[in-house]
Write an enzyme that holds these catalytic residues in place. Structure first.
Site, PDB file in Angstrom:
ATOM      1  N   TYR A  92       0.818  -1.218   0.000  1.00 32.19           N
ATOM      2  CA  TYR A  92       0.000   0.000   0.000  1.00 32.19           C
ATOM      3  C   TYR A  92       0.849   1.264   0.000  1.00 32.19           C
ATOM      4  O   TYR A  92       0.319   2.367   0.032  1.00 32.19           O
ATOM      5  CB  TYR A  92      -0.911   0.021   1.230  1.00 32.19           C
ATOM      6  CG  TYR A  92      -2.192  -0.744   1.028  1.00 32.19           C
ATOM      7  CD1 TYR A  92      -2.164  -2.114   0.854  1.00 32.19           C
ATOM      8  CD2 TYR A  92      -3.422  -0.099   1.019  1.00 32.19           C
ATOM      9  CE1 TYR A  92      -3.325  -2.830   0.669  1.00 32.19           C
ATOM     10  CE2 TYR A  92      -4.589  -0.801   0.834  1.00 32.19           C
ATOM     11  CZ  TYR A  92      -4.536  -2.164   0.654  1.00 32.19           C
ATOM     12  OH  TYR A  92      -5.695  -2.866   0.465  1.00 32.19           O
TER      13      TYR A  92
ATOM     14  N   LYS B 293       3.326 -14.097   5.799  1.00 28.73           N
ATOM     15  CA  LYS B 293       3.614 -15.105   4.774  1.00 28.73           C
ATOM     16  C   LYS B 293       5.143 -15.195   4.701  1.00 28.73           C
ATOM     17  O   LYS B 293       5.760 -15.041   3.644  1.00 28.73           O
ATOM     18  CB  LYS B 293       2.981 -14.635   3.453  1.00 28.73           C
ATOM     19  CG  LYS B 293       2.934 -15.655   2.369  1.00 28.73           C
ATOM     20  CD  LYS B 293       1.781 -16.615   2.468  1.00 28.73           C
ATOM     21  CE  LYS B 293       1.969 -17.723   1.466  1.00 28.73           C
ATOM     22  NZ  LYS B 293       1.101 -18.855   1.636  1.00 28.73           N
TER      23      LYS B 293
ATOM     24  N   ASP C 236      -2.756 -17.630   4.802  1.00 24.61           N
ATOM     25  CA  ASP C 236      -3.717 -18.535   4.142  1.00 24.61           C
ATOM     26  C   ASP C 236      -4.315 -19.505   5.164  1.00 24.61           C
ATOM     27  O   ASP C 236      -5.524 -19.756   5.171  1.00 24.61           O
ATOM     28  CB  ASP C 236      -3.093 -19.283   2.952  1.00 24.61           C
ATOM     29  CG  ASP C 236      -1.629 -19.651   3.150  1.00 24.61           C
ATOM     30  OD1 ASP C 236      -1.048 -19.262   4.177  1.00 24.61           O
ATOM     31  OD2 ASP C 236      -1.063 -20.344   2.282  1.00 24.61           O
TER      32      ASP C 236
ATOM     33  N   ASP D 140      -6.017  -5.606   5.442  1.00 26.12           N
ATOM     34  CA  ASP D 140      -7.180  -5.120   4.700  1.00 26.12           C
ATOM     35  C   ASP D 140      -8.115  -6.282   4.364  1.00 26.12           C
ATOM     36  O   ASP D 140      -9.330  -6.235   4.599  1.00 26.12           O
ATOM     37  CB  ASP D 140      -6.685  -4.441   3.417  1.00 26.12           C
ATOM     38  CG  ASP D 140      -7.804  -3.734   2.682  1.00 26.12           C
ATOM     39  OD1 ASP D 140      -8.841  -3.458   3.314  1.00 26.12           O
ATOM     40  OD2 ASP D 140      -7.646  -3.457   1.484  1.00 26.12           O
TER      41      ASP D 140
END
Ligand code: NAD
Length: 360
Positions: A124, A191, A225, A249
């Protein structure tokens, strides 16, 4: 004590939900002088920019703002005003509680999660290079010289910066929030198995900050995930989630879905001594001007604002009024109904009026 608050109506359904929140906040009796400024599409006409300096200066001066959502053109056009406000004012923490209220249409009961999203960097950051431009081709060439993995020449490139300083700050914010609000556990979401130097850094910062809270707040981490699956299966296993910007988000919307939808998810963007309150949802243009959508997310953002202003009693009265109206299930918008076309659903204004009535 009188407070001065910047009020930004926003685009699409923004003006409807923001004025509902404003009316409910006023009905608590807290003395607020509002300073209205415009951002987004409306500002483009008068200021030739969707984020006028006047609006930012008003927030800088008043230190507190509440805003409706603002539309961002997809793919091209101006950059997100919402992201622009967060970056310009260094509102580094995005706090998004997802709490179940009796009466909402939801698969789960008793959900009480808090998403703490890093708000200034990651994908972002807005550092992007358009496909085919000279600068982009130059960048790709430089990277290809340094890296064994090659970027195709016809690529667009978005940069994902994650810093030690911002990561430590957001994780500390999450732990401090957990301590002050009697929470039991902070989960770091990442991640880091794939992005070792960005998410990996976020995770190692989280682990080192967590040591300062050992014995007070539990800590664990999970891959984003896996978290998505677990949130759907066993959401009660989680408490406070701390995430880099992009995952924050996405997971915010997932958590909103666990407690009845986007109409139920409030938010706060917090910096040092400055804060902007807004719902998680966007400007839902298809409902613009229809007096249709659920004002709860923005009203509950107002509750967060009242707490921030240390108007604790007013905040709790407003929260209870919202909870009662939802529990009764009479003066509620379409998204509280089993059948979304249920003709007994009321509009945004009518739900707001019912909440105000509960406080009289
Ligand atoms: P959205 O959140 O505006 O709406 C998606 C859907 O969620 C709506 O069509 C509606 O069905 C439901 N919904 C949203 N708010 C609701 C409410 N209060 N009550 C009941 N149902 C509600 O997402 P989008 O359509 O992807 O985005 C629309 C615009 O909003 C885009 O321009 C996007 O960039 C912008 N946006 C702004 C913000 C912000 O201002 N902070 C946040 C997210 C999206």
């Amino acid at each position: 004590m009188k407070h001065k608050v910047t009020f930004i109506p926003g685009d699409g359904i923004g003006p409807e939900v923001a004025s509902a929140a404003k009316a409910c906040i006023e009905a608590t009796g807290v003395d607020i002088e509002w300073e209205e400024v415009i951002c987004g599409e409306a500002a483009l006409k008068d200021f030739s920019t969707p984020l006028p300096e006047e609006a930012l200066n008003s927030i800088r001066k008043n230190k507190v703002a509440i805003k409706g959502p603002i539309t961002t053109p997809v793919g091209s056009g101006f950059r997100s005003v919402n992201v622009g406000i967060r970056q310009a004012l260094d509102l580094y923490a995005c706090l998004r509680p997802a709490k179940y209220y009796e009466g909402v249409q939801s698969r789960y009961k008793d959900i009480d999660l808090v998403v703490v999203r890093e708000n200034t960097e990651d994908l972002y950051a807005g550092i992007e290079f358009e496909e085919g431009k000279d600068q982009t081709l130059g960048l790709i060439e430089e990277i290809n010289k340094m890296s064994t993995r090659k970027i195709k020449k016809d690529s667009g490139v978005s940069i994902k910066p994650i810093s030690r300083s911002a990561s430590e700050k957001i994780v500390r914010f999450a732990f401090e929030y957990a301590l002050k609000n009697n929470r039991r556990k902070v989960t770091c979401v990442h991640k880091a198995n794939i992005m070792k130097f960005s998410d990996g850094l976020f995770l190692s910062c989280a682990r080192s900050v967590a040591k300062e809270y050992e014995g007070k707040i539990e800590f664990n981490d999970t891959i984003v995930d896996n978290l998505s699956m677990q949130l759907v299966k066993v959401p009660h296993n989680f408490d406070v989630l701390v995430l880099p910007n992009l995952y924050g988000d996405i997971i915010s919307d997932l958590c909103a879905g666990l407690v009845g939808g986007l109409g139920m998810a409030p938010g706060a963007n917090i910096g040092d001594g400055i804060a902007v309150f807004e719902p998680v949802h966007g400007s839902a243009p298809k409902y613009k001007g229809k007096n249709k959508v659920n004002p709860t997310a923005t009203i509950l953002s107002g509750v967060l604002m009242l707490k921030y202003l240390k108007e604790i009693d007013a905040a709790e009265r407003l929260r209870m009024a919202v909870a009662e109206v939802i529990k009764e299930g009479i003066s509620v918008t379409y998204d509280f109904k089993e059948d979304r076309d249920d003709p007994s659903a009321v509009g945004t204004r009518e739900m707001c009026e019912a909440i105000i009535k509960k406080m009289e």
